[in-house]
Design an enzyme around this catalytic site. Structure first.
Site, PDB file in Angstrom:
ATOM      1  N   GLY A 154       0.836  -1.188   0.000  1.00 15.43           N
ATOM      2  CA  GLY A 154       0.000   0.000   0.000  1.00 15.43           C
ATOM      3  C   GLY A 154       0.870   1.237   0.000  1.00 15.43           C
ATOM      4  O   GLY A 154       2.038   1.194  -0.413  1.00 15.43           O
ATOM      5  N   ILE A 156       2.347   2.906   2.439  1.00 17.00           N
ATOM      6  CA  ILE A 156       3.565   2.798   3.249  1.00 17.00           C
ATOM      7  C   ILE A 156       4.525   1.799   2.629  1.00 17.00           C
ATOM      8  O   ILE A 156       5.730   2.058   2.530  1.00 17.00           O
ATOM      9  CB  ILE A 156       3.218   2.414   4.694  1.00 17.00           C
ATOM     10  CG1 ILE A 156       2.415   3.540   5.368  1.00 17.00           C
ATOM     11  CG2 ILE A 156       4.486   2.117   5.489  1.00 17.00           C
ATOM     12  CD1 ILE A 156       1.920   3.213   6.753  1.00 17.00           C
ATOM     13  N   THR A 235       5.819  -2.544  11.698  1.00 18.29           N
ATOM     14  CA  THR A 235       5.299  -1.206  12.000  1.00 18.29           C
ATOM     15  C   THR A 235       3.825  -1.116  11.610  1.00 18.29           C
ATOM     16  O   THR A 235       3.284  -0.018  11.493  1.00 18.29           O
ATOM     17  CB  THR A 235       6.094  -0.117  11.245  1.00 18.29           C
ATOM     18  OG1 THR A 235       6.044  -0.394   9.836  1.00 18.29           O
ATOM     19  CG2 THR A 235       7.537  -0.063  11.712  1.00 18.29           C
ATOM     20  N   ARG A 237       0.485  -3.633  12.505  1.00 18.82           N
ATOM     21  CA  ARG A 237      -0.366  -3.904  13.656  1.00 18.82           C
ATOM     22  C   ARG A 237       0.214  -5.082  14.427  1.00 18.82           C
ATOM     23  O   ARG A 237       0.720  -6.042  13.841  1.00 18.82           O
ATOM     24  CB  ARG A 237      -1.797  -4.231  13.210  1.00 18.82           C
ATOM     25  CG  ARG A 237      -2.566  -3.037  12.675  1.00 18.82           C
ATOM     26  CD  ARG A 237      -2.798  -1.993  13.742  1.00 18.82           C
ATOM     27  NE  ARG A 237      -3.645  -0.901  13.288  1.00 18.82           N
ATOM     28  CZ  ARG A 237      -3.874   0.215  13.978  1.00 18.82           C
ATOM     29  NH1 ARG A 237      -3.298   0.373  15.157  1.00 18.82           N
ATOM     30  NH2 ARG A 237      -4.659   1.154  13.503  1.00 18.82           N
ATOM     31  N   GLU A 266      -1.001  -3.620  23.976  1.00 19.27           N
ATOM     32  CA  GLU A 266      -0.316  -2.347  24.166  1.00 19.27           C
ATOM     33  C   GLU A 266      -0.906  -1.599  25.359  1.00 19.27           C
ATOM     34  O   GLU A 266      -2.129  -1.515  25.477  1.00 19.27           O
ATOM     35  CB  GLU A 266      -0.418  -1.494  22.890  1.00 19.27           C
ATOM     36  CG  GLU A 266       0.280  -2.124  21.705  1.00 19.27           C
ATOM     37  CD  GLU A 266       0.249  -1.255  20.448  1.00 19.27           C
ATOM     38  OE1 GLU A 266      -0.384  -0.175  20.481  1.00 19.27           O
ATOM     39  OE2 GLU A 266       0.860  -1.654  19.445  1.00 19.27           O
ATOM     40  N   HIS A 285       4.880   2.081  19.864  1.00 22.09           N
ATOM     41  CA  HIS A 285       3.894   2.472  18.837  1.00 22.09           C
ATOM     42  C   HIS A 285       4.086   3.944  18.472  1.00 22.09           C
ATOM     43  O   HIS A 285       3.175   4.756  18.560  1.00 22.09           O
ATOM     44  CB  HIS A 285       2.470   2.221  19.335  1.00 22.09           C
ATOM     45  CG  HIS A 285       1.470   2.091  18.228  1.00 22.09           C
ATOM     46  ND1 HIS A 285       0.346   1.303  18.315  1.00 22.09           N
ATOM     47  CD2 HIS A 285       1.421   2.650  16.985  1.00 22.09           C
ATOM     48  CE1 HIS A 285      -0.363   1.382  17.204  1.00 22.09           C
ATOM     49  NE2 HIS A 285       0.278   2.199  16.378  1.00 22.09           N
ATOM     50  N   ALA A 287       5.959   4.999  15.477  1.00 26.77           N
ATOM     51  CA  ALA A 287       6.443   5.210  14.112  1.00 26.77           C
ATOM     52  C   ALA A 287       5.728   6.349  13.406  1.00 26.77           C
ATOM     53  O   ALA A 287       6.210   6.854  12.394  1.00 26.77           O
ATOM     54  CB  ALA A 287       6.301   3.924  13.292  1.00 26.77           C
TER      55      ALA A 287
END
Length: 326
Positions: A154, A156, A235, A237, A266, A285, A287
């Site tokens: 995608g 990213i 990076t 899920r 988390e 978390h 990034a």
């Protein structure tokens, strides 16, 4: 007057900047104490008390959606991923869901390359040795000597590809959907099966969405197909990775290392063995960290909320900001 649950942890600290807009549009705020996200029980305690929300990764499952209905009209997600929201239940209840696509492409892609460089050049480990009084040269390698496997092409994933190619890496990719052939040809990306990618790549970057096909995609079976020198980077899920299987693979030397920005739970539980592993790099978390990206998402989340409530902001400076999609 409408009541809004503001639970986006990145936005709450800057509330004073947005308060005038909430007041202007007659929006009363509920601001809970948030540690990363609101869980199901916390949301159930608040159900029926708010008309809209700007949230982070709050757990809006079917039960929560039902409890919040019919009062809840709009969920404005601060960020991109909406896997924590039961979209079918929301649609059934007439609740609009908004997000900001492509919000964190640049910082997340930069983060992936930062991890790759850290492992390739061994900087964190040499720094640690030097500060411990040891003069030890740890072997590194040039990125051009390595192959990067990108799972999920995608926005990213594509940004990771372009950065990797600038360092001379060979790139292989895998996705469950067809990727634009012009992009693949332009950047010389070889699409292959997941098994082929895992067996070829020295670095593996996970950039896919969390869905039924990607839950625990990295597990005992897939980890066993990786090269012993491979480093896996997540990076995306946390639930894409079976952390128990990862710990075993690292302890047994099946792979060389891992870099994780996201986790199955988390914040990461203090008893997690990952916290004690020298060949693992961890981050909370983070990034998405980028002042420019955050600024865009702050304002777009507010505008999405107003859109979902049917409140016009024509003539305000809000309409001049970059538009997002739902």
């Amino acid at each position: 007057m409408s009541t809004i649950l503001l639970s986006a942890p990145y936005m709450i600290p800057f509330l004073d900047r947005f308060q005038p807009y909430f007041e202007k549009y007659s929006l009363d705020l509920i601001i809970p104490e948030v540690h990363e996200r609101l869980n199901k029980d916390q949301l159930l305690d608040l159900a029926g008390k708010f008309d809209g929300t700007i949230c982070g990764d709050d757990q809006y499952d079917a039960e929560v959606i039902a409890a919040c209905s019919p009062r809840l009209k709009v969920i404005s997600k601060w960020g991109t991923g909406i896997d924590s929201i039961d979209k079918v239940a929301a649609e059934r209840s007439g609740i609009s869901i908004f997000r900001t696509p492509n919000a964190f492409t640049i910082p997340v892609a930069d983060t992936v390359m930062g991890y790759i460089l850290a492992f390739a050049r061994r900087h964190p480990w040499m720094d640690r040795e030097m500060k411990a009084g040891k003069w030890e040269k740890l072997p590194g390698h040039a990125l051009s000597e390595n192959t990067l496997g990108v799972i999920g092409l995608g926005n990213i994933g594509k940004a990771v590809v372009t950065r990797a190619l600038a360092f001379g890496m060979q790139v292989v990719g895998n996705d469950i959907i067809e990727i634009d052939r012009d992009f693949l040809d332009k950047f010389d990306v070889n699409m292959c099966t997941l098994e082929e990618l895992l067996s070829q790549a020295d670095y593996i970057s996970i950039n896919c969405d969390l869905n039924a096909t990607s839950y625990h995609l990295i597990n005992q079976a897939t980890l066993s197909k990786m090269k012993p020198n491979a480093v896996v980077i997540n990076t995306a899920r946390g639930q894409v990775m079976d952390e128990g299987a990862l710990v075993v693979a690292l302890k047994d030397g099946l792979i060389a290392g891992a870099a994780l920005d996201v986790f199955e739970i988390e914040p990461i539980p203090p008893e997690s063995l990952l916290l004690k592993m020298d060949q693992v790099m961890l981050a909370p978390h983070n990034a998405n960290s980028s002042p420019a990206a955050w600024e865009h998402v702050h304002w777009n989340s507010l505008r999405n909320l107003l859109d979902g409530l049917g409140i016009s902001y024509a003539g305000d400076n809000l309409e001049k900001l970059p538009q997002g999609n739902n």
